[in-house]
Write an enzyme that holds these catalytic residues in place. Sequence first.
Site, PDB file in Angstrom:
ATOM      1  N   THR A 184      -5.907  -5.593   3.548  1.00 31.18           N
ATOM      2  CA  THR A 184      -5.047  -5.298   2.069  1.00 31.18           C
ATOM      3  C   THR A 184      -4.148  -5.465   2.287  1.00 31.18           C
ATOM      4  O   THR A 184      -3.296  -4.812   3.530  1.00 31.18           O
ATOM      5  CB  THR A 184      -5.864  -4.294   1.757  1.00 31.18           C
ATOM      6  OG1 THR A 184      -5.349  -4.705   0.044  1.00 31.18           O
ATOM      7  CG2 THR A 184      -5.269  -2.518   2.187  1.00 31.18           C
TER       8      THR A 184
ATOM      9  N   THR B  84     -14.082  -2.210  -1.782  1.00 31.50           N
ATOM     10  CA  THR B  84     -12.385  -2.438  -2.489  1.00 31.50           C
ATOM     11  C   THR B  84     -12.432  -1.386  -3.829  1.00 31.50           C
ATOM     12  O   THR B  84     -13.171  -1.138  -4.292  1.00 31.50           O
ATOM     13  CB  THR B  84     -13.438  -4.233  -2.913  1.00 31.50           C
ATOM     14  OG1 THR B  84     -11.713  -4.419  -3.884  1.00 31.50           O
ATOM     15  CG2 THR B  84     -13.988  -4.016  -3.678  1.00 31.50           C
ATOM     16  N   GLY B  85     -11.307  -1.845  -4.027  1.00 31.51           N
ATOM     17  CA  GLY B  85     -11.176  -0.628  -5.677  1.00 31.51           C
ATOM     18  C   GLY B  85     -10.146   0.503  -4.970  1.00 31.51           C
ATOM     19  O   GLY B  85      -9.429   0.245  -3.878  1.00 31.51           O
TER      20      GLY B  85
ATOM     21  N   SER C 164      -2.467  -9.673  -3.159  1.00 31.73           N
ATOM     22  CA  SER C 164      -2.748  -7.808  -3.035  1.00 31.73           C
ATOM     23  C   SER C 164      -3.592  -7.940  -1.203  1.00 31.73           C
ATOM     24  O   SER C 164      -4.325  -7.650  -0.837  1.00 31.73           O
ATOM     25  CB  SER C 164      -4.064  -7.568  -3.627  1.00 31.73           C
ATOM     26  OG  SER C 164      -3.138  -6.700  -4.260  1.00 31.73           O
TER      27      SER C 164
ATOM     28  N   GLY D 246      -7.840   3.483  -3.799  1.00 39.33           N
ATOM     29  CA  GLY D 246      -8.398   3.837  -1.989  1.00 39.33           C
ATOM     30  C   GLY D 246      -8.990   4.968  -1.895  1.00 39.33           C
ATOM     31  O   GLY D 246      -9.748   5.474  -1.438  1.00 39.33           O
TER      32      GLY D 246
ATOM     33  N   THR E 216      -8.297  -7.430  -2.279  1.00 43.51           N
ATOM     34  CA  THR E 216      -8.494  -6.729  -0.720  1.00 43.51           C
ATOM     35  C   THR E 216      -9.908  -7.165  -0.294  1.00 43.51           C
ATOM     36  O   THR E 216     -10.793  -7.365  -0.981  1.00 43.51           O
ATOM     37  CB  THR E 216      -9.331  -5.061  -1.398  1.00 43.51           C
ATOM     38  OG1 THR E 216      -7.454  -4.490  -0.569  1.00 43.51           O
ATOM     39  CG2 THR E 216      -9.462  -4.761   0.461  1.00 43.51           C
TER      40      THR E 216
ATOM     41  N   ARG F 196       2.078   4.919   1.478  1.00 44.65           N
ATOM     42  CA  ARG F 196       0.803   5.346   1.486  1.00 44.65           C
ATOM     43  C   ARG F 196      -0.113   5.161   2.124  1.00 44.65           C
ATOM     44  O   ARG F 196      -0.037   3.251   1.949  1.00 44.65           O
ATOM     45  CB  ARG F 196       1.059   5.155  -0.302  1.00 44.65           C
ATOM     46  CG  ARG F 196      -0.704   5.181  -1.362  1.00 44.65           C
ATOM     47  CD  ARG F 196      -1.282   4.175  -1.309  1.00 44.65           C
ATOM     48  NE  ARG F 196      -2.329   4.173  -1.820  1.00 44.65           N
ATOM     49  CZ  ARG F 196      -3.782   3.001  -1.825  1.00 44.65           C
ATOM     50  NH1 ARG F 196      -3.680   2.008  -1.353  1.00 44.65           N
ATOM     51  NH2 ARG F 196      -4.190   2.909  -2.606  1.00 44.65           N
ATOM     52  N   VAL F 197      -1.979   5.129   2.055  1.00 44.78           N
ATOM     53  CA  VAL F 197      -2.470   4.899   2.651  1.00 44.78           C
ATOM     54  C   VAL F 197      -3.732   4.827   2.118  1.00 44.78           C
ATOM     55  O   VAL F 197      -3.952   5.046   1.811  1.00 44.78           O
ATOM     56  CB  VAL F 197      -2.458   4.479   4.246  1.00 44.78           C
ATOM     57  CG1 VAL F 197      -3.870   3.908   5.425  1.00 44.78           C
ATOM     58  CG2 VAL F 197      -1.198   4.339   5.230  1.00 44.78           C
ATOM     59  N   GLY F 198      -4.202   3.447   2.487  1.00 46.31           N
ATOM     60  CA  GLY F 198      -6.193   3.459   1.125  1.00 46.31           C
ATOM     61  C   GLY F 198      -6.569   3.616   1.887  1.00 46.31           C
ATOM     62  O   GLY F 198      -6.516   4.242   2.286  1.00 46.31           O
ATOM     63  N   ASP F 199      -8.072   3.043   1.154  1.00 46.69           N
ATOM     64  CA  ASP F 199      -9.154   3.514   2.435  1.00 46.69           C
ATOM     65  C   ASP F 199      -9.518   1.906   3.130  1.00 46.69           C
ATOM     66  O   ASP F 199     -10.042   2.231   4.229  1.00 46.69           O
ATOM     67  CB  ASP F 199     -10.278   3.407   1.205  1.00 46.69           C
ATOM     68  CG  ASP F 199     -10.680   1.713   0.669  1.00 46.69           C
ATOM     69  OD1 ASP F 199      -9.060   1.162  -0.241  1.00 46.69           O
ATOM     70  OD2 ASP F 199     -11.537   1.530  -0.178  1.00 46.69           O
TER      71      ASP F 199
HETATM   72  C1  SD4 Z   1      -5.890   0.126  -1.628  1.00 43.16           C
HETATM   73  N1  SD4 Z   1      -8.798  -0.634  -1.538  1.00 43.16           N
HETATM   74  O1  SD4 Z   1      -5.374   0.431  -1.337  1.00 43.16           O
HETATM   75  C2  SD4 Z   1      -7.321  -0.498  -1.362  1.00 43.16           C
HETATM   76  C3  SD4 Z   1      -6.893  -1.583  -2.549  1.00 43.16           C
HETATM   77  C4  SD4 Z   1      -8.299  -2.719  -2.979  1.00 43.16           C
HETATM   78  O2  SD4 Z   1      -9.324  -3.730  -4.419  1.00 43.16           O
HETATM   79  O3  SD4 Z   1      -8.840  -3.091  -2.802  1.00 43.16           O
HETATM   80  N2  SD4 Z   1      -8.115  -3.455  -4.131  1.00 43.16           N
HETATM   81  O4  SD4 Z   1      -6.651   0.744  -2.043  1.00 43.16           O
END
Ligand code: SD4
Length: 320
Positions: A198, A231-232, A78, A234, A180, A208-211
């Site tokens: 990440t 993390t997690g 990831s 986003g 991440t 798509r863009v996460g956090d």
């Molecule tokens: C996201 N926060 O793209 C990232 C993914 C991630 O542990 O952190 N996974 O949303």
Amino acid sequence: MTTRRKFIQLGALASVASVIKTWGKPAVKVSKPVVISTWNFGAGANVEAWKILSADGRALDAVEAGARVPEGDPKESSVGLGGLPDRDGRVTLDSCIMDEFANCGAVACLEHIVHPVSVARKVMEKTPHVFLVGEGALKFALDQGFKKEKLLTKESEKAWKEWLKTAKYKPVANIENHDTIGIVAIDTKQNLSGACTTSGMAYKMHGRVGDSPIIGAALFVDNEIGAATSTGVGEEVIRIVGSHLVVELMRQGNSPQQACELAVARIVKNQPQKSKEIQVGFLALNKNGEYGAYALQKGFTYAVYSNEIPNTIFEAKSFY
Ligand code: SD4
């Protein structure tokens, strides 16, 4: 006794906040320098970061060097090279970096470059901007001398083809999206910096863009107060501008542990049902070298390296 969950269901946010504050253990404090990174592979990142920190180097250099470790590891699925692709089979990377002067740089939806964190640093240092995305980010990276590479490994391609058979997007907490890296550090000159990088949620929609590349969401540094990273899933972190929230909670006098717990509680309050099924974790480090970590679910690990703590992996406490 009212359970934590019931408390949230009652929607009594003010009371929830004060109750949760009491869960916070006394802050864990170590001498400076210190580096803290998400997940087990944070330990590998910390090794590189520590080489710089222990030689009186700058936290900014340390977090960049640390983040590059999982980015360059094809086995980490990831981050960077070998990251799981989006649903169209494209590996798109998100990253950001922030220093002690509130300088920051970020890239999102960047393809073909193994080290997006270093491109983010170039955005910070070589452009008048903070954030470049997609084609523009790739063009900038190539102009800066980064090499165009194929990031989709055979293993990740195989996993994607398997996924295509059902093509269901239902991220499983701590399983396919848990890599991440968020990394924060304080150096011997008492300066803080952080980085996050990440390939994002596996099998996300293209674009798509996460956090992770968003300053304030997955990373925030205020050199007077502290630094935080996440993390997690986003989307849930963006909704509460999580890392900025954690730093501001520390500014209000909360320990890093309390601040992480309060941020997680905010996610639970916003999305009580969804919060049971997903993972979000926060890490925080304050100016005094106190740190904390907290997650929605069990299983969120992080690695700490300081003079007293020889690069040790801990599991964070969790809401559920
Ligand atoms: C996201 N926060 O793209 C990232 C993914 C991630 O542990 O952190 N996974 O949303």
